[in-house]
Design a protein around this motif. Structure first.
Motif, mmCIF file in Angstrom:
data_model
loop_
_atom_site.group_PDB
_atom_site.id
_atom_site.type_symbol
_atom_site.label_atom_id
_atom_site.label_comp_id
_atom_site.label_asym_id
_atom_site.label_seq_id
_atom_site.Cartn_x
_atom_site.Cartn_y
_atom_site.Cartn_z
ATOM 1 N N ASP A 52 12.094 7.526 -6.923
ATOM 2 C CA ASP A 52 10.953 7.964 -6.115
ATOM 3 C C ASP A 52 10.789 7.018 -4.933
ATOM 4 O O ASP A 52 10.387 5.865 -5.089
ATOM 5 C CB ASP A 52 9.687 7.974 -6.975
ATOM 6 C CG ASP A 52 8.524 8.637 -6.275
ATOM 7 O OD1 ASP A 52 8.694 9.088 -5.129
ATOM 8 O OD2 ASP A 52 7.445 8.697 -6.890
ATOM 9 N N LYS A 53 11.085 7.504 -3.740
ATOM 10 C CA LYS A 53 11.025 6.658 -2.549
ATOM 11 C C LYS A 53 9.594 6.289 -2.175
ATOM 12 O O LYS A 53 9.356 5.268 -1.549
ATOM 13 C CB LYS A 53 11.703 7.356 -1.379
ATOM 14 C CG LYS A 53 13.186 7.519 -1.574
ATOM 15 C CD LYS A 53 13.811 8.231 -0.405
ATOM 16 C CE LYS A 53 15.291 8.418 -0.663
ATOM 17 N NZ LYS A 53 15.954 9.144 0.402
ATOM 18 N N MET A 54 8.625 7.086 -2.546
ATOM 19 C CA MET A 54 7.232 6.829 -2.182
ATOM 20 C C MET A 54 6.467 6.104 -3.282
ATOM 21 O O MET A 54 5.256 5.962 -3.201
ATOM 22 C CB MET A 54 6.525 8.153 -1.852
ATOM 23 C CG MET A 54 7.118 8.877 -0.664
ATOM 24 S SD MET A 54 7.071 7.921 0.862
ATOM 25 C CE MET A 54 5.327 7.833 1.144
ATOM 26 N N ARG A 56 6.324 2.936 -4.129
ATOM 27 C CA ARG A 56 5.750 1.640 -3.757
ATOM 28 C C ARG A 56 4.679 1.741 -2.686
ATOM 29 O O ARG A 56 4.040 0.748 -2.357
ATOM 30 C CB ARG A 56 6.852 0.711 -3.262
ATOM 31 C CG ARG A 56 7.808 0.348 -4.349
ATOM 32 C CD ARG A 56 8.981 -0.469 -3.892
ATOM 33 N NE ARG A 56 8.684 -1.297 -2.732
ATOM 34 C CZ ARG A 56 9.606 -1.920 -2.019
ATOM 35 N NH1 ARG A 56 10.858 -1.805 -2.341
ATOM 36 N NH2 ARG A 56 9.270 -2.644 -0.982
ATOM 37 N N TYR A 57 4.461 2.889 -2.115
ATOM 38 C CA TYR A 57 3.524 3.028 -0.998
ATOM 39 C C TYR A 57 2.307 3.820 -1.437
ATOM 40 O O TYR A 57 2.395 4.772 -2.198
ATOM 41 C CB TYR A 57 4.204 3.737 0.174
ATOM 42 C CG TYR A 57 5.472 3.054 0.613
ATOM 43 C CD1 TYR A 57 5.435 1.847 1.292
ATOM 44 C CD2 TYR A 57 6.711 3.602 0.319
ATOM 45 C CE1 TYR A 57 6.600 1.214 1.689
ATOM 46 C CE2 TYR A 57 7.882 2.985 0.713
ATOM 47 C CZ TYR A 57 7.811 1.777 1.404
ATOM 48 O OH TYR A 57 8.957 1.160 1.782
ATOM 49 N N CYS A 58 1.133 3.421 -0.919
ATOM 50 C CA CYS A 58 -0.100 4.166 -1.190
ATOM 51 C C CYS A 58 -0.131 5.411 -0.312
ATOM 52 O O CYS A 58 0.206 5.371 0.856
ATOM 53 C CB CYS A 58 -1.329 3.309 -0.889
ATOM 54 S SG CYS A 58 -1.509 1.910 -1.996
ATOM 55 N N THR A 59 -0.565 6.512 -0.876
ATOM 56 C CA THR A 59 -0.656 7.755 -0.093
ATOM 57 C C THR A 59 -2.084 8.233 -0.039
ATOM 58 O O THR A 59 -2.900 7.921 -0.827
ATOM 59 C CB THR A 59 0.218 8.865 -0.695
ATOM 60 O OG1 THR A 59 -0.158 9.045 -2.071
ATOM 61 C CG2 THR A 59 1.686 8.509 -0.601
#
Length: 59
Positions: A52-54, A56-59
């Protein structure tokens, strides 16, 4: 020992051997169960991080 993925048998044998006062055998079964309990969520976390590329990032 076989490569089980559910630690129920390992925990059962650890508790059974503890009741029979076979402490070294009980400790071995309990250590195996503990490693399985730790490895299952770690494997899922690493698989999620790798795919899952996303993650580590908050969305």
């Amino acid at each position: 020992m076989t490569g089980e993925q559910v630690p129920g048998l390992y925990l059962y044998r650890a508790i059974y051997n503890l009741g029979m006062m076979n402490l070294s055998i009980s400790a071995s079964w309990f250590a195996s169960a503990t490693l399985i309990i730790l490895a299952l969520p770690l494997g899922l976390i690493f698989a999620r991080i790798m795919t899952d590329k996303m993650f580590r990032y908050c969305t």
